[in-house]
Design an enzyme around this catalytic site. Structure first.
Site, PDB file in Angstrom:
ATOM      1  N   ASP A   1      -1.792   2.708 -22.749  1.00 10.33           N
ATOM      2  CA  ASP A   1      -2.189   3.422 -21.532  1.00 10.33           C
ATOM      3  C   ASP A   1      -2.457   2.381 -20.439  1.00 10.33           C
ATOM      4  OD1 ASP A   1      -3.549   4.732 -19.483  1.00 10.33           O
ATOM      5  OD2 ASP A   1      -4.704   6.015 -20.845  1.00 10.33           O
TER       6      ASP A   1
ATOM      7  N   PHE B   1     -10.460   5.598 -23.263  1.00  9.82           N
ATOM      8  CA  PHE B   1     -10.737   6.686 -22.316  1.00  9.82           C
ATOM      9  C   PHE B   1     -10.697   8.018 -23.060  1.00  9.82           C
ATOM     10  CE2 PHE B   1      -9.912   9.757 -18.932  1.00  9.82           C
ATOM     11  CZ  PHE B   1     -10.998   9.459 -18.131  1.00  9.82           C
TER      12      PHE B   1
ATOM     13  N   TYR C   1      -2.347   7.334  -9.463  1.00 10.63           N
ATOM     14  CA  TYR C   1      -3.323   7.603  -8.397  1.00 10.63           C
ATOM     15  C   TYR C   1      -4.435   6.562  -8.277  1.00 10.63           C
ATOM     16  CZ  TYR C   1      -5.815  10.235 -12.142  1.00 10.63           C
ATOM     17  OH  TYR C   1      -6.422  10.629 -13.300  1.00 10.63           O
ATOM     18  N   LYS C   2      -4.362   5.519  -9.094  1.00  2.98           N
ATOM     19  CA  LYS C   2      -5.350   4.442  -8.974  1.00  2.98           C
ATOM     20  C   LYS C   2      -4.721   3.319  -8.141  1.00  2.98           C
ATOM     21  CE  LYS C   2      -7.461   5.829 -13.346  1.00  2.98           C
ATOM     22  NZ  LYS C   2      -8.837   6.188 -12.932  1.00  2.98           N
TER      23      LYS C   2
ATOM     24  N   ARG D   1     -19.676   0.913 -11.237  1.00  4.02           N
ATOM     25  CA  ARG D   1     -18.381   0.211 -11.252  1.00  4.02           C
ATOM     26  C   ARG D   1     -17.950  -0.133  -9.831  1.00  4.02           C
ATOM     27  NH1 ARG D   1     -13.795   3.641 -14.299  1.00  4.02           N
ATOM     28  NH2 ARG D   1     -13.966   4.771 -12.326  1.00  4.02           N
TER      29      ARG D   1
END
Lengths: 414, 414
Positions: free
Chosen positions: B199, B127, B224-225, B373
């Site tokens: 991560d 990322f 937050y995912k 996605r």
């Protein structure tokens, strides 16, 4: 002899009197701690609820665009800019003061640090987190030393010399409430080729600030004190336009990239203030900041300052009238123009005194070992609050309520 | 031939079926973007409102103690710990992934960087913010290089050698959804004397993670995912106990001091995980994290993983059944055990396709230049959602709705 009627009359003539109704203040409480945590603006309730329930709950991921979450740091920055005397595109809302100071000190050292300028100059009575951040950076990069141990705040001006890369100073001292002359310090710093970083934690929102006019290089500040944006709300950062695109801040997160949604593996900083962003912003907390700042849209900060001076002056006059000055030693400057919007007193039982006042609904705060701080927020504190608070203080001292509390506390600790 | 009845039966047998009612999901929407922003748990509404209205509004400054604001980073950290396979006192909630990676990379370099070990090793498809942070640190401290440009994710294992100070890797790739073997990477890193930072942004909360067992050194992750804590909610940091008190993280803010309320001007880090805090935490956002995590208290993550695999498998089986595989090229691994909880497809009109689906109430997301996605959140996505989503996808493609939208978008841009 000042009477309650005098205080009432001052409230009636107060051009800011209507602001109080914009806050959700508890009944039967005189809140004199807005210098630590500002009170809740009513509009923030609505905004936070809307952000959580409608924007997050209903509109979900699309809110990053439709509700402008992605631009919130800039939107909020532009609302803060006039409050601190900054032209557009120099202020952004993000992270905490600590993280933001780390970015700015790093940039200042990049721009101006050298073997011949090895110092960050501060004073030992600056707010500790500022000094800690400088010490952390010093340990990381090795080449810079934070000089602060042998410098008291009043010696700071004279300590600026040609060996200083950057002066790090807080406008209003957290403990004493003493206000420094940032314009003079900036001039002196620049005369010696140094940069200056100003911490506005205890001044933003409670007095006029003129960063651009004073020619300040960098600043940070807090939104949860006089800007009333909620506990631990995101902080702000100011970078004078002349330093844009001249150095790269080290916490190079994707929100500071010039085009984060290209997902390019190579970092390329935004050329403006957006470079100072790091990671994804905490939207719920930042929405509260955005909403709280709307109270400042049509506000004349000179009015705020005038009332702030009236409130602190009245408080101390009443302390004198009640003949309390032998017990309570004023730590703040007696000249109102030399102080921020708080009064700090030394008292041998400061902790007990603070607790006894809180029991009576007068909220002040204690700072170890022997200080009691009263903060005055002109948007919601009234002259009658000041009158009533000093009356309560007087009764507490007369009754020895502070002594009883101190004894109980000690007992519970041992 | 898979029918909707098959999907209904899977839902009926789903041991996690009751979790869906804990979320405030919009009507007429199939939300397949929980890998970007998790849905709103109903309890969070109540908690945020209580934090703003009662705690801040009414109890004001006292809430730092009475409502445990001051301990919230640790309290939340201890709730995250079992979700990522960490024993107590190794996880804390703070800042963003970007800021936290900066702290950890700095510490890892302090502990293990040298002239003979000059590399942070990562891959170019990691990322971007992770890579940016490493590049920012590289620029600041000079002595370290982030090697990533010539390394693809599948080459990472082989690229670990004795010149690597620290391996920085994401467990589940944000674009492809490919899942790496962190246990194997950690073993290889340690064999070569390197440290590892993981991560967990796309894995925490959606699969079992065993940081302690795998012997991982450091980790960061996002709340937050799949942890459903709200837009830009504070991140977390994991430091294996063996590295406590062995190095000092550079963003030395007051919340990481061993006794912040002594206001000592000299920094002295806390000896445990608390050292990784920097500034004052964003309480409103962090209260949401705290509340969202209560959903994980009695949750078996193996059930979550099993359902996650069922959902992704069913989705792709239906794509095959509708004979869409020629148009939609699966970028994610075909072996479900090798992927996270998302499926990514390449499609020449991916942007238009994504927008057309959103118009029909199926929320997926687009990643430039040509990826779509679909994220599957086992706590609130049903097997019937998957069935209906693929049906909608099929209709959109059959009607050419994605082509029309792309054309409109292009027109509006030019």
């Amino acid at each position: 002899m000042i009477t309650r009627t005098d205080a009432e009359q001052l409230d009636q003539r107060d051009p800011l009197a209507n602001y109080r109704q914009q806050f959700a203040l508890p009944e039967q409480t005189i809140y004199l701690d807005g210098n630590s945590l500002g009170a809740l603006p009513k509009r923030v309730k609505q905004r936070v609820s809307e952000t959580v329930n409608q924007q997050w709950g209903n509109d979900l991921i699309g809110s990053w665009n439709t509700h402008q979450w992605v631009n919130l740091p800039q939107i909020v920055g532009e609302k803060i800019a006039p409050v601190i005397g900054a032209a557009k595109k120099q202020v952004i809302c993000c992270d905490s003061i600590s993280v933001n100071l780390f970015k700015l000190l790093s940039v200042a050292i990049q721009l101006n640090g050298s073997e011949r300028r090895p110092y960050i100059l501060s004073s030992h009575d600056n707010f500790p987190t500022d000094l800690y951040i400088a010490q952390g950076l010093q340990q990381q990069i090795g080449s810079t030393t934070c000089r602060f141990k042998d410098v008291a705040e009043e010696q700071l001006y004279d300590a600026i010399n040609d060996e200083v890369a950057v002066v790090m100073v807080t406008e209003v001292n957290f403990r004493s409430g003493k206000r420094l002359d940032i314009k003079a310090l900036t001039e002196k710093a620049h005369q010696h080729g140094a940069l200056i970083i100003v911490d506005l934690a205890h001044s933003a929102g409670v007095m006029p600030i003129e960063l651009d006019t004073w020619n300040v290089d960098f600043a940070v500040g807090c939104t949860y004190k006089y800007l009333n944006a909620g506990p631990g709300a995101p902080a702000f950062i100011y970078v004078n336009k002349r330093w844009h695109n001249k150095a790269q801040q080290p916490i190079a997160g994707w929100f500071g990239h010039k085009s984060p949604f290209d997902f390019d593996p190579t970092y390329a900083p935004d050329s403006g203030i957006k470079q100072y962003l790091a990671g994804t912003p905490a939207i719920i907390s930042m929405a509260a900041v955005d909403s709280a700042l709307d109270l400042f849209a049509d506000l004349d900060l000179q009015h705020v300052r005038t009332k702030s001076i009236q409130l602190t002056t009245l408080f101390h006059q009443l302390i004198e009238q009640h003949e309390l000055t032998e017990q309570l030693t004023l730590l703040s400057p007696t000249d109102a123009s030399q102080r921020g919007s708080q009064l700090s007193y030394q008292h041998p039982q400061a902790y007990g005194l603070c607790q006894a006042l809180i029991k009576r609904g007068v909220i002040a705060d204690f700072r170890a070992p022997s200080y009691i701080r009263f903060g005055f927020a002109p948007l919601y504190n009234r002259h009658t609050d000041v009158y009533d608070a000093v009356n309560t203080l007087c009764e507490v001292l007369d009754n020895g309520e502070h002594l009883a509390i101190e004894w109980q506390t000690r007992q519970s600790v041992t």
